[in-house]
Design a protein around this motif. Structure first.
Motif, PDB file in Angstrom:
ATOM      1  N   ALA B  94      -2.655  -4.554  -8.669  1.00 57.45           N
ATOM      2  CA  ALA B  94      -3.757  -3.849  -7.996  1.00 57.45           C
ATOM      3  C   ALA B  94      -4.215  -4.635  -6.770  1.00 57.45           C
ATOM      4  N   ALA B  97      -1.891  -4.074  -4.030  1.00 56.42           N
ATOM      5  CA  ALA B  97      -2.122  -2.734  -3.459  1.00 56.42           C
ATOM      6  C   ALA B  97      -3.320  -2.773  -2.511  1.00 56.42           C
ATOM      7  N   VAL B  98      -4.378  -3.498  -2.917  1.00 58.83           N
ATOM      8  CA  VAL B  98      -5.574  -3.604  -2.068  1.00 58.83           C
ATOM      9  C   VAL B  98      -5.208  -4.304  -0.752  1.00 58.83           C
ATOM     10  N   VAL B 101      -3.333  -1.891   1.438  1.00 55.44           N
ATOM     11  CA  VAL B 101      -4.241  -0.902   2.047  1.00 55.44           C
ATOM     12  C   VAL B 101      -5.029  -1.561   3.186  1.00 55.44           C
ATOM     13  N   GLY B 102      -5.512  -2.792   2.943  1.00 45.23           N
ATOM     14  CA  GLY B 102      -6.267  -3.527   3.966  1.00 45.23           C
ATOM     15  C   GLY B 102      -5.431  -3.751   5.216  1.00 45.23           C
ATOM     16  N   TYR B 104      -2.849  -2.050   6.155  1.00 40.35           N
ATOM     17  CA  TYR B 104      -2.598  -0.728   6.780  1.00 40.35           C
ATOM     18  C   TYR B 104      -3.768  -0.327   7.673  1.00 40.35           C
ATOM     19  N   ILE B 105      -4.986  -0.502   7.129  1.00 42.04           N
ATOM     20  CA  ILE B 105      -6.175  -0.118   7.903  1.00 42.04           C
ATOM     21  C   ILE B 105      -6.289  -0.992   9.159  1.00 42.04           C
ATOM     22  N   GLN B 106      -6.048  -2.296   8.980  1.00 43.02           N
ATOM     23  CA  GLN B 106      -6.183  -3.254  10.083  1.00 43.02           C
ATOM     24  C   GLN B 106      -5.235  -2.937  11.237  1.00 43.02           C
ATOM     25  N   LEU B 108      -3.507  -0.013  11.674  1.00 48.27           N
ATOM     26  CA  LEU B 108      -3.287   1.411  11.953  1.00 48.27           C
ATOM     27  C   LEU B 108      -3.520   1.754  13.426  1.00 48.27           C
ATOM     28  N   THR B 117       2.460   4.109   8.699  1.00 51.41           N
ATOM     29  CA  THR B 117       2.450   4.892   7.459  1.00 51.41           C
ATOM     30  C   THR B 117       3.760   4.791   6.671  1.00 51.41           C
ATOM     31  N   PHE B 120       3.792   1.340   5.126  1.00 53.32           N
ATOM     32  CA  PHE B 120       2.804   1.229   4.048  1.00 53.32           C
ATOM     33  C   PHE B 120       3.273   1.978   2.808  1.00 53.32           C
ATOM     34  N   LEU B 121       3.740   3.201   3.018  1.00 60.78           N
ATOM     35  CA  LEU B 121       4.181   4.030   1.892  1.00 60.78           C
ATOM     36  C   LEU B 121       5.364   3.377   1.174  1.00 60.78           C
ATOM     37  N   LEU B 124       4.031   0.408  -0.810  1.00 54.20           N
ATOM     38  CA  LEU B 124       3.241   0.792  -1.981  1.00 54.20           C
ATOM     39  C   LEU B 124       4.113   1.411  -3.077  1.00 54.20           C
ATOM     40  N   VAL B 125       5.036   2.290  -2.681  1.00 51.32           N
ATOM     41  CA  VAL B 125       5.903   2.915  -3.696  1.00 51.32           C
ATOM     42  C   VAL B 125       6.796   1.843  -4.336  1.00 51.32           C
TER      43      VAL B 125
END
Lengths: 505, 171
Positions: B94, B97-98, B101-102, B104-106, B108, B117, B120-121, B124-125
């Protein structure tokens, strides 16, 4: 009268009907997939409603709501895992029926029960909500303050096994709602110099964070099964039993619908609780209670009628006092706010067409739900076979694109991550997240009504003692907390255990 | 499966954490300007202060319940301890994963949706897929196709311009 007709017409446009149909299909798929729910479906679509008109937006979301509650019965019957907690009791008799080779019958009964439950709750909604709105329109900030406090307490105490943990989660939510400019005074609080926080955390990224990211982090930490779920194929034929037999189940249907509607009206608890209560009552009042759990239609009927009946019930407090009844209606509240609408008694006068449009959307979605679920069962069953380790990341990416598009701000994605992490951590340590999000939404209302009540009382809350409705709600709140605490302590003494023993599971 | 004693210990830690949080919120609330409008006895500080007091009270209850529970709880069995040890590793996934995501946001906005994307995908997958069924090529293809579909849906379906970053000349 013209509002009713115009409202009905407003959701009968091709766009609204298509969106409703899309919502029903999406809702059924989300409801059927364990780990996802109607709430996740709405979280996914909520940011997209910015681009839609109010009627189209609500048509889409109501479609997801109705489809999501009903769709959960499919996985409950076929793989013995309820798609959402609203169908937990459906597994008790639905899956044993499937094991006996009666999967199609169980699905047919569940489907018809869902339909009946939603239709009965629709009748309750259209008959109770306008009347209640006539009463609540006379409420002052004292009554509203008492009702919001009652709702928050009820949510915190009923939603989890531990009163303390539920209330802590609620207070955390209220504190998160304090971020931003203080109501009445205009002073920024807890913004730490971040300009984007001046208006507080936006509701949409917060809810997507809790219901999409937070729940997914929980599933990720548990890990996924490489094999996936074993799904039985089945072909639908009829609704499980002949019409005459359905008539024999009328007392069970009516009783379960009343339980569903009643529980739905109570803040914070909806289909997730009503299905278990209705199942228990059906069993205890049955002539053959020993047969419950072995695969009989009575159990499936009780569970599915009641969880769907909670839909209309939960919409009543949202529309009449502007207080969400559960997490889904909390999201609907967010959607209405996005559209510039303020739920509450005034909505019936100022936007009567919209309210009756919403009522009609519930009915049309229900008809669509039974049609789609009956005819598309083969495809829905196939969706259950899609591995969740592929599906969930894709849903997360769509959610993130939606969150970004709602305001075109990267900051909203950080808010989503923040709420997702908080929700994951709370869940991991046995704190329920629903009180947190409802506290976050209701907290600003609580403060605003408290301030307004004080203004009305010229700096004093004493006038509340002259308000019977407000006093009744305050008395119920105190009695309820006291009852829960005494019950926990008593149970702990009887068992020689600690009162919070059963919290985490 | 976690032993009863561990659950109480976790609850105790949570109780202490929330108690500290309540104190921090209360101290911070005292620094909030009270505002110029007269609202009776309520001002900008009052509501957070009330909330922190309620939180502190509830935290004390949780601490008291946990301490009492730890005293009464039986010693964990070997089985329970082994299960606990196995469970401890899982939050790492987890956490990863966080972080993903962080990141990805940074990145993007500067790098762009169309590049970030799929990456990231894919990450994550790969992270969440059980090893026995992990097929990187297939996951890469899914990531690219899904990202493109989402982009086209938002760009042309909802008329939303997602960040183009390095590819801004394409937009």
């Amino acid at each position: 009268m013209s509002d009713i007709l115009n409202g009905m017409m407003s959701v009968c446009t091709p766009t609204a009907l298509l969106l409703m149909l899309g919502g029903v299909i999406l809702g059924i798929a989300f409801g059927a997939l364990p780990g996802l729910s109607a709430t996740t479906g709405i979280a996914l679509c909520l940011p997209m409603t910015y681009r839609l008109g109010s009627t189209d937006a609500i048509a889409l979301l109501i479609g997801i709501y109705v489809g999501g509650i009903s769709g959960a019965l499919i996985s409950a019957i076929l793989i013995n895992v309820p798609g959402t907690v609203a169908s937990a009791a459906t597994t008790f008799d639905g899956h044993p029926m499937a094991q006996k080779g009666q999967a199609a019958e169980a699905l047919g009964i569940g489907l018809m029960s869902s339909f009946i439950g939603t239709v009965l709750s629709f009748i309750a909604l259209i008959s109770i909500a306008p009347l209640l709105a006539q009463i609540t329109i006379h409420f002052s900030p004292f009554e509203y303050f008492a009702i919001v406090l009652f709702s928050l307490t009820l949510i915190g105490t009923l939603i989890s096994g531990s009163v303390v943990k539920g209330l802590i989660a609620g207070v955390i939510g209220v504190l998160l709602g304090c971020v931003g400019v203080a109501p009445g005074t205009g002073t920024p609080r807890f913004t730490f110099g971040i300009v984007n926080l001046t208006s507080g955390f936006s509701q949409t990224p917060a809810m997507v964070g809790v219901f999409a990211l937070g729940s997914q982090l929980g599933l990720i930490s548990k890990g996924f099964n490489a094999k996936g779920d074993e799904v039985r194929q089945c072909k639908m034929h009829g609704f499980g039993m002949p019409f005459k037999e359905w008539l024999n189940h009328m007392p069970n249907i009516i009783r379960s619908a009343l339980i569903g509607i009643g529980v739905g009206i109570l803040p914070g608890i909806g289909g997730g609780t009503s299905n278990l209560i209705a199942y228990g009552v059906a069993k205890s009042s049955s002539k053959y209670p020993e047969k419950f759990g072995t695969g009989i239609p009575d159990g499936v009927i009780a569970s599915e009628v009641s969880n769907n009946a909670s839909i209309g019930g939960a919409l009543i407090p949202l529309l009449t006092v502007g207080i969400p009844g559960d997490t889904v209606t909390a999201m609907l509240l967010g959607a209405l706010t996005i559209q510039g609408l303020t739920p509450g008694p005034l909505l019936f006068n100022s936007d009567g067409v919209f309210v009756y449009g919403l009522f009609t959307a519930v009915l049309i979605s229900t008809i669509m739900m039974i049609f789609v679920e009956y005819n598309g069962m083969r495809f829905i069953v196939k969706i259950l076979g899609v591995p969740r380790y592929t599906l969930l990341p894709v849903i997360l990416v769509i959610c993130m694109a939606g969150v970004f598009s709602s305001n075109n701000r990267i900051f909203d994605l950080w808010v989503m991550l923040f709420f997702g992490v908080i929700s994951f951590l709370l869940s991991r340590y046995g704190f329920p997240t629903a009180p947190m999000i409802l506290g976050f939404i209701l907290g600003p209302y609580l403060e605003t009504y408290l301030m307004r009540a004080q203004q009305l009382g010229r700096g004093s809350m004493m006038p509340i003692f002259g308000r019977p409705v407000a006093m009744a709600f305050l008395a119920i709140t105190i009695a309820f907390v006291a009852f829960q605490v005494v019950r926990n302590v008593k149970r702990a003494k009887e068992m020689g255990e600690n009162p919070i023993e059963d919290v985490d599971d | 499966m976690t032993s009863l004693r561990s659950k109480h210990r976790a609850n105790l830690c949570c109780g202490i954490f929330f108690l500290v949080l309540a104190a921090v919120v209360a101290l911070y609330s005292k620094t909030i300007p009270v505002g110029t409008l007269n609202m009776g006895i309520m001002n900008s500080q009052s509501f957070p202060l009330i909330c922190s007091a309620v939180l502190a009270l509830l935290s004390i209850c949780l601490v008291w319940q946990s301490v009492r529970g730890m005293k009464q709880a039986p010693k964990p069995t070997e089985e329970e301890l082994a299960a606990e040890r196995a469970e401890r590793v899982k939050p790492l996934r987890a956490l990863c994963a966080v972080i993903l995501v962080g990141a990805y946001i940074q990145f993007l906005k500067p790098v762009g949706y169309l590049i970030m994307t799929p990456l990231f995908l894919f990450g994550l997958v790969m992270l969440v897929t059980p090893k026995s069924v992990r097929r990187p090529v297939r996951i890469a293809v899914i990531s690219i196709v899904v990202s493109a579909i989402i982009y086209l849906t938002f760009r042309y379906g909802f008329a939303v311009q997602l960040p183009m970053g390095l590819l801004k000349n394409l937009g």
